[in-house]
Design a protein around this motif. Structure first.
Motif, short mmCIF file in Angstrom:
data_model
loop_
_atom_site.label_atom_id
_atom_site.label_comp_id
_atom_site.label_asym_id
_atom_site.label_seq_id
_atom_site.Cartn_x
_atom_site.Cartn_y
_atom_site.Cartn_z
N GLY A 1 0.82 -1.22 0.00
CA GLY A 1 0.00 0.00 0.00
C GLY A 1 0.85 1.27 0.00
O GLY A 1 0.32 2.36 -0.16
N ASN A 2 2.13 1.17 0.23
CA ASN A 2 2.98 2.37 0.30
C ASN A 2 4.22 2.22 -0.58
O ASN A 2 5.36 2.21 -0.08
CB ASN A 2 3.39 2.64 1.75
N LYS B 1 15.58 5.03 7.87
CA LYS B 1 14.77 5.38 9.06
C LYS B 1 13.27 5.26 8.77
O LYS B 1 12.45 5.37 9.68
CB LYS B 1 15.14 6.76 9.59
N LEU B 2 12.89 5.00 7.50
CA LEU B 2 11.49 4.75 7.18
C LEU B 2 10.98 3.43 7.77
O LEU B 2 9.78 3.18 7.76
CB LEU B 2 11.28 4.77 5.67
N LEU B 3 11.90 2.65 8.29
CA LEU B 3 11.50 1.41 8.99
C LEU B 3 10.42 1.71 10.03
O LEU B 3 9.40 1.03 10.11
CB LEU B 3 12.73 0.79 9.68
N GLY B 4 10.65 2.80 10.76
CA GLY B 4 9.71 3.20 11.81
C GLY B 4 8.33 3.49 11.24
O GLY B 4 7.32 3.18 11.87
N GLY C 1 5.01 1.58 12.41
CA GLY C 1 3.89 2.37 12.93
C GLY C 1 2.59 2.06 12.22
O GLY C 1 1.54 1.89 12.86
N GLN C 2 2.66 1.98 10.88
CA GLN C 2 1.47 1.70 10.08
C GLN C 2 0.90 0.32 10.43
O GLN C 2 -0.31 0.15 10.57
CB GLN C 2 1.79 1.76 8.58
N THR D 1 -3.14 -3.10 13.28
CA THR D 1 -3.55 -4.14 14.25
C THR D 1 -4.14 -3.52 15.52
O THR D 1 -4.27 -4.17 16.54
CB THR D 1 -2.34 -5.00 14.67
N LYS D 2 -4.44 -2.25 15.45
CA LYS D 2 -4.99 -1.51 16.59
C LYS D 2 -4.09 -1.63 17.83
O LYS D 2 -4.58 -1.79 18.95
CB LYS D 2 -6.40 -2.00 16.93
#
Lengths: 478, 96
Positions: free
Chosen positions: A432-433, A446-449, A453-454, A459-460
């Motif tokens: 999706g990204n 650093k996009l690992l984060g 996060g997404q 998974t709420k």
């Protein structure tokens, strides 16, 4: 108003009822809340010919208090009659101690909000009996003598306090010590821990005390602080406007937030003290004293040291958790069930106390029991839920008093630790990204984060964080 | 002789209002009482003479066991007036 020019001088007198079964000088039950005039006998109603006999336990509790407050104990002391005329005092005198109290010269070290410690001196402690209770009705005064003769100690501080905060901290520390050592119940609403404050102000740098005003019977720590603060301002304002401070007794009106005159204190208070001829001298032998010392319960300072060692807590954490006996007991029960001291400390201090304070509640009426909180901590430790989810669960526990497990089940909040399930979520996020994925591949690691996060959001918050991290990294790098 | 002011101060402590005649009467009577106390002052005593009649090793304590008195109602019957299980007194106003 130039408050800074002035310094206030505060001394406190505390009356603490002793936790005995029977009264000070007779066998009537020492019990709050009985029907009026049921715990009465010839001695405590002052019938002619009756004689007082000293309650041994009351003396032991008094000695305990003296030890806990680092006071000197006098092996010989004398009871005295304090004569005054009031209907809730049936004998016409109160048995007290005057010239020779059983204990003098102690101190308490209190912690101030600045982080500093301050030593506040204790002038004396003496034994006395409580008076009865008068209720003033429109048609007359009703007198209930159930309280007459209940054992008390009066603890008189040195005029060492300089502001309302110090006075409040002194009272809290004293209250905590008396509760820890099972000396006094400390229930301020029922009046078994009562405080009078003597307050005067003087220009900074001067030695001579100003005229003092006595504030009577204030029944909560908050009110004591507010009343003292008000009284200091009132006195400074009066002096600045050229008035003279009158020596008087005032009371705190908690509805209006002001102190009001009760009576002018004049020379009329002549108590005509003399030694009580119906009682022998109070003898506290060194053998008895040693025995009492040996049976001393743990004091707040000792509990604090023990907590620091046993649960590896900081000085601050340990002092907060041992600030009251109830809180310390609660904390220890949580640790006993979940075996995680550090986590227990964090949960009790940050989540539980935070919410209790916000709700204006005490640990005594916490909606989350010790075992319930311990069960929640165990679920974090076993990986069943994440720390973040646990906070949501706790919020619900606090609101509803339900168990963590039923909330987790009802809301489907169990942590996802199944790698296959998480992998499919992560794949979906990557697909999706595409642009972020390309940037990552181009070296913007650093996009690992962002991906973590997404996926967590997807998974709420229920994904096992460690596993998720590992999976995201693996899939991005594959 | 006790002064008029001293008599009035004692009367205030005893919550008594005195007539002029009574003031004069008590000036004399209280002076005599105090005179007698002066006589007693000649007796050699220490401050603690009051409690000297009890030996120091007397077993002076009671174990802390509650035993309710059997007849509290009897004590209440001594009262001139009772209301809601309490002693009923004329309204008490603190003097200033």
């Amino acid at each position: 108003m130039s408050l800074e020019k002035y310094e206030s001088v505060i001394g406190l007198e505390v009356h603490a009822q002793l936790m005995t079964q029977s009264k000070m000088f007779c066998r009537c039950p020492n019990q709050f809340g009985s029907s009026p005039n049921t715990n009465v006998c010839p001695v405590c109603t002052g019938q002619p010919g009756s004689l007082p006999v000293i309650n041994k336990k009351a003396i032991e509790l008094g000695v305990r208090a003296a030890v806990a407050l680092s006071c000197e104990i006098h092996p010989e002391s004398v009871f005295a009659r304090k004569n005054y005329f009031y209907p809730d005092l049936p004998k016409g005198y109160q048995i007290s101690q005057y010239e020779r109290p059983y204990s003098t010269q102690g101190h308490i070290v209190v912690r101030l909000k600045s982080g500093d410690e301050k030593r506040i001196g204790i002038t004396r402690i003496h034994f006395e009996e409580d008076a009865g209770k008068s209720n003033h009705e429109s048609y007359g005064t009703l007198v209930n003598l159930n309280r007459a003769g209940v054992p008390l100690i009066e603890i008189v501080s040195e005029p060492d306090m300089r502001n309302a905060h110090e006075a409040g901290q002194y009272l809290r520390a004293l209250h905590s010590i008396l509760r820890y050592a099972d000396i006094c119940d400390g229930n301020m609403e029922e009046g078994n821990f009562r405080c009078d404050a003597n307050i005067s102000v003087r220009l900074r740098g001067t030695e001579k005390f100003g005229t003092k005003v006595e504030l009577k019977n204030i029944n909560s720590f908050k009110f004591v602080e507010k009343a003292i603060e008000y009284e200091i301002q009132r006195q400074v304002f009066a002096i600045e406007s050229g008035e003279k401070i009158i020596q008087q007794t005032r009371s705190w009106n908690s509805g209006k937030n002001v102190t009001e005159v009760m009576r002018e204190k004049e020379q009329a208070h002549d108590y005509r003290y003399f030694p009580e001829p119906d009682l022998p001298k109070l003898m506290i032998s060194s053998k008895w004293f040693e025995q009492i010392k040996k049976e001393m319960p743990e004091l707040p300072k000792e509990a604090c040291e023990r907590f620091k060692k046993a649960f590896e807590l900081s000085d601050y954490d340990a002092s907060v958790l041992t600030s009251s006996k109830e809180l310390a007991k609660y904390f220890e029960a949580v640790v006993a069930h979940c075996k995680n001291g550090k986590a227990s400390a964090n949960w009790v201090m940050n989540e539980l106390l935070g919410r209790l304070n916000a709700a204006g509640r005490e640990i005594g009426d916490t909606p989350v029991s010790e075992t319930q909180l311990a069960a929640l901590i165990k679920k974090i430790d076993s990986g069943e839920i994440s720390g973040k989810i646990a906070k949501t669960v706790f919020e619900e526990m606090f609101a509803t008093s339900k168990d963590a497990s039923s909330i987790i089940k009802d809301k489907g909040l169990v942590q996802i630790s199944d790698p296959a399930a998480l992998e499919s979520v992560v794949r979906k996020i990557i697909e999706g990204n595409p642009s972020q994925f390309a940037e990552y591949k181009a070296g913007k690691v650093k996009l690992l984060g962002f991906f973590v996060g997404q996926a967590m959001k997807e998974t709420k918050g229920q994904a096992n964080p460690a596993l998720l991290n590992e999976l995201v990294k693996k899939l991005l790098d594959s | 002789m006790l002064s008029r002011e001293e008599v009035l101060k004692i009367a205030k402590l005893a919550r008594l209002t005195l007539t002029e005649d009574e003031i004069a009467f008590y000036q004399k009577q209280l002076t005599r009482v105090l005179g007698h106390i002066q006589d007693l002052n000649q007796v050699q005593t220490s401050k603690e003479a009051f409690v000297q009649h009890v030996p120091n090793d007397a077993e002076s304590f009671r174990e802390d066991r509650a035993a309710p008195f059997a007849n509290p109602e009897g004590l209440m019957r001594n009262a001139p007036a009772v209301e809601n299980d309490s002693f009923l007194l004329p309204t008490i106003v603190e003097h200033s």
